[in-house]
Design a protein around this motif. Sequence first.
Motif, mmCIF file in Angstrom:
data_model
loop_
_atom_site.group_PDB
_atom_site.id
_atom_site.type_symbol
_atom_site.label_atom_id
_atom_site.label_comp_id
_atom_site.label_asym_id
_atom_site.label_seq_id
_atom_site.Cartn_x
_atom_site.Cartn_y
_atom_site.Cartn_z
ATOM 1 N N THR A 30 0.806 -1.215 0.000
ATOM 2 C CA THR A 30 0.000 0.000 0.000
ATOM 3 C C THR A 30 0.842 1.269 0.000
ATOM 4 O O THR A 30 0.290 2.370 0.004
ATOM 5 N N THR A 31 2.155 1.148 0.003
ATOM 6 C CA THR A 31 3.031 2.318 0.048
ATOM 7 C C THR A 31 2.961 3.132 -1.240
ATOM 8 O O THR A 31 3.066 2.577 -2.338
ATOM 9 N N HIS A 32 2.752 4.455 -1.077
ATOM 10 C CA HIS A 32 2.770 5.369 -2.237
ATOM 11 C C HIS A 32 4.163 5.361 -2.849
ATOM 12 O O HIS A 32 5.156 5.456 -2.127
ATOM 13 N N TYR A 33 4.296 5.265 -4.096
ATOM 14 C CA TYR A 33 3.352 5.134 -5.189
ATOM 15 C C TYR A 33 3.706 3.905 -6.031
ATOM 16 O O TYR A 33 3.890 3.986 -7.245
ATOM 17 N N TYR A 34 3.829 2.798 -5.368
ATOM 18 C CA TYR A 34 4.307 1.601 -6.049
ATOM 19 C C TYR A 34 3.197 0.828 -6.754
ATOM 20 O O TYR A 34 2.038 0.841 -6.334
ATOM 21 N N TYR A 35 3.606 0.153 -7.822
ATOM 22 C CA TYR A 35 2.715 -0.691 -8.600
ATOM 23 C C TYR A 35 3.272 -2.101 -8.606
ATOM 24 O O TYR A 35 4.474 -2.311 -8.784
ATOM 25 N N ALA A 54 -2.247 -1.613 -8.153
ATOM 26 C CA ALA A 54 -1.629 -0.380 -7.693
ATOM 27 C C ALA A 54 -1.688 -0.260 -6.176
ATOM 28 O O ALA A 54 -2.453 -0.969 -5.508
ATOM 29 N N TYR A 55 -0.920 0.664 -5.643
ATOM 30 C CA TYR A 55 -0.902 0.891 -4.200
ATOM 31 C C TYR A 55 -2.274 1.294 -3.666
ATOM 32 O O TYR A 55 -2.556 1.103 -2.479
ATOM 33 N N THR A 56 -3.110 1.848 -4.534
ATOM 34 C CA THR A 56 -4.466 2.233 -4.166
ATOM 35 C C THR A 56 -5.423 1.058 -4.095
ATOM 36 O O THR A 56 -6.516 1.181 -3.545
ATOM 37 N N GLY A 102 6.009 3.451 -10.677
ATOM 38 C CA GLY A 102 4.954 4.158 -11.369
ATOM 39 C C GLY A 102 4.305 3.248 -12.384
ATOM 40 O O GLY A 102 4.715 2.095 -12.565
#
Length: 124
Positions: A30-35, A54-56, A102
């Motif tokens: 969940t860490t920004h902004y990893y995919y 995605a992290y989202t 990204g």
Amino acid sequence: QVQLQESGPGLVKPSQPLSLTCTVSGGSITTHYYYWSWIRQPPGKGLEWIGYSAYTGSSNYSPSLKSRTSIPRDTSKNQFTLHLSSVTPEDTAVYYCARSPGAAVVDWSYFEVWGQGTPVTVSS
């Protein structure tokens, strides 16, 4: 140091679903902004991107595989999963999970962390 490890069956029968799990350690999915992507390499062929989580929590898939692909995640286990339905022998490949910083990938080096890969054979 982030580590990724694939797990799942090495042999799947045609028309059956394939499920593989990528376990992430040393960092959160969940860490920004990893995919977090699934990539495969059939025998004698090049790498093919399958899709990402995605992290989202949102997902995106290769157009050629979208209709039979899903990549859910389990944040409590820090895992994401590949579900590929209705497999055929053409799905035989080494399957990798990998991380990118990204979504706009220009080449394979953008995937900075890779699992070791797990071979999957589709055969009756």
